[in-house]
Enzyme design. Structure first.
Site, PDB file in Angstrom:
ATOM      1  CE  LYS A   1     113.768 -34.376  66.097  1.00 16.69           C
ATOM      2  NZ  LYS A   1     114.436 -35.326  65.238  1.00 16.69           N
TER       3      LYS A   1
ATOM      4  CG  ASN B   1     113.433 -33.058  70.301  1.00 10.63           C
ATOM      5  OD1 ASN B   1     113.347 -31.834  70.244  1.00 10.63           O
ATOM      6  ND2 ASN B   1     114.467 -33.726  69.808  1.00 10.63           N
TER       7      ASN B   1
ATOM      8  CD  GLU C   1     117.774 -34.082  64.888  1.00  6.27           C
ATOM      9  OE1 GLU C   1     117.283 -33.115  65.494  1.00  6.27           O
ATOM     10  OE2 GLU C   1     117.094 -35.027  64.449  1.00  6.27           O
TER      11      GLU C   1
ATOM     12  CG  HIS D   1     118.756 -34.915  69.541  1.00  9.97           C
ATOM     13  ND1 HIS D   1     118.997 -35.087  68.203  1.00  9.97           N
ATOM     14  CD2 HIS D   1     117.540 -35.452  69.780  1.00  9.97           C
ATOM     15  CE1 HIS D   1     117.953 -35.701  67.652  1.00  9.97           C
ATOM     16  NE2 HIS D   1     117.050 -35.934  68.595  1.00  9.97           N
TER      17      HIS D   1
ATOM     18  CD  GLU E   1     116.347 -39.707  70.747  1.00 12.48           C
ATOM     19  OE1 GLU E   1     115.122 -39.649  70.725  1.00 12.48           O
ATOM     20  OE2 GLU E   1     117.085 -38.777  70.385  1.00 12.48           O
TER      21      GLU E   1
ATOM     22  CB  SER F   1     110.800 -44.252  63.850  1.00 12.61           C
ATOM     23  OG  SER F   1     111.590 -43.517  62.933  1.00 12.61           O
TER      24      SER F   1
ATOM     25  N   GLY G   1     113.591 -40.228  62.774  1.00 11.86           N
ATOM     26  CA  GLY G   1     112.906 -39.599  61.642  1.00 11.86           C
ATOM     27  C   GLY G   1     112.893 -40.429  60.374  1.00 11.86           C
TER      28      GLY G   1
HETATM   29  C1  PEP Z   1     114.225 -37.469  68.098  1.00  9.96           C
HETATM   30  O1  PEP Z   1     114.721 -36.718  67.282  1.00  9.96           O
HETATM   31  O2  PEP Z   1     114.529 -37.355  69.302  1.00  9.96           O
HETATM   32  C2  PEP Z   1     113.294 -38.487  67.627  1.00  9.96           C
HETATM   33  C3  PEP Z   1     113.137 -39.544  68.355  1.00  9.96           C
HETATM   34  O3  PEP Z   1     112.668 -38.240  66.426  1.00  9.96           O
HETATM   35  P1  PEP Z   1     111.532 -39.170  65.715  1.00  9.96           P
HETATM   36  O4  PEP Z   1     110.576 -39.619  66.789  1.00  9.96           O
HETATM   37  O5  PEP Z   1     110.884 -38.252  64.729  1.00  9.96           O
HETATM   38  O6  PEP Z   1     112.254 -40.310  65.090  1.00  9.96           O
END
Ligand code: PEP
Length: 243
Positions: free
Chosen positions: A11, A9, A93, A91, A158, A203, A164
């Site tokens: 973003k 992803n 976000e 997601h 997630e 992460s 992040g």
């Molecule tokens: C995400 O936003 O879907 C995600 C998993 O981000 P990160 O791997 O950077 O934690």
């Protein structure tokens, strides 16, 4: 057996100059026994799809309506028109930043399926909810509220606090949630629920991928930051292939 999937992803990151990273990931996808999906920002979808080969391309969101007066939005049919075959929905976000509810995510998932896209439905608890012992309850409620009628979906667990941040749940914490998701998918869809891929996201890095992929009912990862560069994403793809 659920398909093993490495999904990225991007973003709101990337420009035309990033197409070389997509090219490198596409070349590695050709060698991989697992499915690889990359979800770049909308302006790169068409070019990414044209050079992707066995790498599947996905959008990061879609509107629930097929077309209309929705300035700034993109429909599932338009994503498909760019060459996408997947779309990330729900997601955190978008749930947090744009107030997207489970019922809206479900409507988007129905729209995605109608346009031939496979929805990647994201679920996850906040740090406060985990601290209060509500993680399972929250994630399972999101699952029932967000699922379309059809089992042709991918689920991504997630935890919001892991996205992040460099923080990753323990193996026991991931196991507990993925086991519960699998049980609920089985209860809802029967045998088809056993075939749905459940990804972990938050992460994931080359350094922790192997340990995460060894967990039962983790069928791959949804990767944010570490999917932006082929040099980070390729080792994650390799760990999945070896799991
Ligand atoms: C995400 O936003 O879907 C995600 C998993 O981000 P990160 O791997 O950077 O934690």
């Amino acid at each position: 057996m659920p398909q093993k999937i490495a999904a990225g992803n991007w973003k709101m990151n990337g420009t035309q100059a990033s197409l070389s990273e997509i090219q490198a990931i596409a070349e590695a996808a050709q060698e991989s026994p697992c499915a690889t999906i990359l979800c770049p920002p909308a302006h790169l979808l068409h070019r990414a799809a044209s050079l992707a080969g066995p790498l599947a391309i996905g959008g990061q969101n879609c509107h629930h309506a097929p077309s209309g007066a929705f300035t700034g939005d993109i429909s599932a049919a338009q994503l498909a028109d760019c060459g996408a075959s997947y779309v990330i929905l729900g997601h955190s976000e978008r749930r947090e930043g744009y107030g997207e509810s489970d019922s809206l995510v479900r409507a988007k998932a129905q729209a995605a399926l109608q346009s031939g896209l496979t929805p990647i439905i994201c679920l996850g608890e906040s740090q406060e909810q985990r601290a209060a012992g509500q993680a399972l309850e929250v994630v399972l409620a999101q699952l029932s509220g967000s699922l379309p009628d059809d089992a042709r979906v991918i689920i991504a667990y997630e935890p919001i606090w892991a996205i992040g941040t460099g923080l990753v749940p323990t193996v026991a914490e991931i196991t507990e949630v993925h086991d519960a998701l699998r049980a609920q998918l089985h209860a809802i869809f029967g045998a088809a629920g056993q075939e749905i891929s459940i990804l972990y996201g938050g992460s994931v890095k080359p350094s922790n991928a192997q340990e995460i992929f060894a967990i039962t009912h983790v069928n791959g990862a949804l990767v944010g930051g570490a999917s932006l560069k082929a040099e980070d994403f390729l080792p994650i793809m390799r760990s999945l292939a070896e799991s």
